[in-house]
Design a protein around this motif. Structure first.
Motif, short mmCIF file in Angstrom:
data_model
loop_
_atom_site.label_atom_id
_atom_site.label_comp_id
_atom_site.label_asym_id
_atom_site.label_seq_id
_atom_site.Cartn_x
_atom_site.Cartn_y
_atom_site.Cartn_z
N LEU A 11 0.66 -1.20 -0.16
CA LEU A 11 0.48 0.05 0.14
C LEU A 11 0.97 1.50 -0.28
CD1 LEU A 11 -2.68 -1.08 2.84
CD2 LEU A 11 -3.28 -1.73 0.24
N ARG A 12 0.48 2.91 -0.92
CA ARG A 12 1.05 3.63 -0.54
C ARG A 12 1.21 3.92 0.82
NH1 ARG A 12 1.55 6.61 -4.78
NH2 ARG A 12 0.78 5.85 -6.79
N ILE A 13 1.98 4.48 1.63
CA ILE A 13 1.77 5.24 2.85
C ILE A 13 1.23 6.69 3.39
CG2 ILE A 13 3.54 6.73 4.62
CD1 ILE A 13 5.03 3.44 3.53
N SER A 14 0.00 6.90 2.31
CA SER A 14 -0.69 7.55 2.63
C SER A 14 -2.01 6.66 2.85
CB SER A 14 -1.51 8.68 1.64
OG SER A 14 -1.29 8.18 0.41
N THR A 15 -2.21 5.62 2.12
CA THR A 15 -3.57 4.69 2.40
C THR A 15 -3.21 3.72 3.60
OG1 THR A 15 -3.02 4.90 -0.05
CG2 THR A 15 -4.22 2.37 1.19
N TYR A 16 -1.91 3.61 4.13
CA TYR A 16 -1.48 2.75 4.85
C TYR A 16 -2.28 4.01 6.53
CZ TYR A 16 0.77 0.96 9.11
OH TYR A 16 1.05 0.15 10.10
N ASN A 17 -1.71 4.69 6.20
CA ASN A 17 -2.10 5.70 7.25
C ASN A 17 -3.47 5.95 7.63
OD1 ASN A 17 0.81 6.38 8.09
ND2 ASN A 17 0.90 7.89 7.08
#
Length: 70
Positions: A11-17
């Motif tokens: 996952l992209r970090i922004s999605t993970y967050n």
């Protein structure tokens, strides 16, 4: 890990967050990242299946309402 039962995804970090925040704060008790992803995917899959698995350009209002509890 039993690869017949589990798979990993990137996952992209922004999605993970975003998922991490929802897993921690959306419900009265924190849930795991795996359960949060399962919850979102099951709701999305149900909505898609109910629409005869047709393609769409954007999420439906009912899906968003389910995710946001509105």
């Amino acid at each position: 890990m039993d690869t017949d039962k589990f798979k990993s995804v990137a996952l992209r970090i922004s999605t993970y967050n975003k998922i991490r925040e929802m897993a921690d704060k959306k419900f009265s008790i924190p849930i795991s990242m795996a359960k949060m992803n399962e919850f979102i995917i099951n709701i999305t899959y149900e909505e898609w299946s109910n629409n005869n698995k047709s393609q769409s350009e954007e999420p439906t209002k009912s899906l968003l309402a389910k995710l946001l509890n509105i």
